[in-house]
Motif scaffolding. Structure first.
Motif, PDB file in Angstrom:
ATOM      1  N   PHE A  15       0.811  -1.217   0.000  1.00  0.00           N
ATOM      2  CA  PHE A  15       0.000   0.000   0.000  1.00  0.00           C
ATOM      3  C   PHE A  15       0.848   1.272   0.000  1.00  0.00           C
ATOM      4  O   PHE A  15       0.307   2.373  -0.050  1.00  0.00           O
ATOM      5  N   ALA A  16       2.158   1.116   0.070  1.00  0.00           N
ATOM      6  CA  ALA A  16       3.040   2.263   0.312  1.00  0.00           C
ATOM      7  C   ALA A  16       2.888   3.387  -0.708  1.00  0.00           C
ATOM      8  O   ALA A  16       3.011   4.566  -0.361  1.00  0.00           O
ATOM      9  N   GLY A  17       2.601   3.044  -1.940  1.00  0.00           N
ATOM     10  CA  GLY A  17       2.485   4.067  -2.968  1.00  0.00           C
ATOM     11  C   GLY A  17       1.171   4.824  -2.949  1.00  0.00           C
ATOM     12  O   GLY A  17       0.990   5.766  -3.733  1.00  0.00           O
ATOM     13  N   TYR A  18       0.267   4.454  -2.041  1.00  0.00           N
ATOM     14  CA  TYR A  18      -1.075   5.035  -2.053  1.00  0.00           C
ATOM     15  C   TYR A  18      -1.431   5.781  -0.771  1.00  0.00           C
ATOM     16  O   TYR A  18      -2.521   6.356  -0.682  1.00  0.00           O
ATOM     17  N   VAL A  19      -0.551   5.744   0.222  1.00  0.00           N
ATOM     18  CA  VAL A  19      -0.845   6.398   1.499  1.00  0.00           C
ATOM     19  C   VAL A  19       0.322   7.291   1.897  1.00  0.00           C
ATOM     20  O   VAL A  19       1.442   7.149   1.406  1.00  0.00           O
ATOM     21  N   GLY A  20       0.039   8.207   2.814  1.00  0.00           N
ATOM     22  CA  GLY A  20       1.076   9.153   3.209  1.00  0.00           C
ATOM     23  C   GLY A  20       1.974   8.660   4.326  1.00  0.00           C
ATOM     24  O   GLY A  20       3.140   9.023   4.415  1.00  0.00           O
TER      25      GLY A  20
END
Length: 219
Positions: A15-20
């Motif tokens: 999910f790293a590319g989609y959350v801050g």
């Protein structure tokens, strides 16, 4: 986002590319070390907390997304529901994720692979891991009587080639066959798994079909 029972960080980093901001929680130091290495290799910032999710400090704050992978069956239901109540932001969601090799015959190496894992895993942990599969199927019962309910279910299938070594190493990401569970038997089990997989490989790689599901749970 906070990932409960993050293990080696596979779900969190996915999910790293989609959350801050990402926080991962896990009670096993060896798993957290693997997650730390994976995050560094991928170039992502990942805050890691050692401990059980149910014992998270009250001041940890709220999150837009709370993810759980192969961990829900290890968690006390009542304490977990109370935890979700304080972790999930007002318009946030819980995402219960599962990913597994297709069991319909498209992965002919799978039964033997699981049998090797079963032989090396402590019996208690293997039985509890089996309960986890049932937990994923009966999420309405898990959340019944709470302020949350399952909504959308997302299912995808993918096929890829995976090396024998990587597929063997994957066994260490399961709680029932983790380094902490196996102790001094890690290398012996890996050799056993690789020996089984060798007869199904071509040039050291194996074809795999994976089914992934994400159950969205909201207030």
């Amino acid at each position: 986002m906070i990932d409960l029972g993050t293990g080696p960080g596979l779900l969190a980093l996915g999910f790293a590319g989609y959350v801050g901001r990402i926080v991962g929680v896990d009670p096993e130091p060896a798993m957290l070390e693997a997650a730390r290495r994976a995050a560094a290799s991928a170039g992502h910032a990942l805050t890691l907390i050692e401990g059980k999710a149910e014992t998270l400090a009250p001041d940890i704050g709220t999150f837009d997304v709370v993810t759980v992978g192969r961990a829900l069956h290890w968690m006390d239901r009542d304490l977990t529901i109370a935890l979700f109540d304080r972790l999930v932001a007002r318009d946030g969601a819980i995402v219960i994720c599962a990913s597994f090799s297709a069991t319909d015959g498209r992965n002919p190496w799978l039964d033997g692979y699981n049998e090797v894992r079963r032989r090396w895993s402590p019996t208690r942990l293997w039985e509890e891991a089996g309960k986890g599969t049932r937990t994923h199927r009966d999420l309405p019962a898990f959340f019944r009587g709470s302020s949350f309910q399952p909504t959308e279910l997302v299912t995808t299938e993918t096929s890829h080639l995976v090396s024998v070594q990587d597929l063997a190493q994957r066994t260490l990401t399961y709680s029932s066959s983790s380094p902490d569970a196996l102790g001094d038997s890690v290398e012996a089990m890996l050799r056993d798994v690789e020996a089984h997989l060798a007869s199904f490989s071509h040039d050291g790689v194996i074809a795999e079909t994976i089914v992934s599901t994400a159950q969205i749970v909201k207030r």
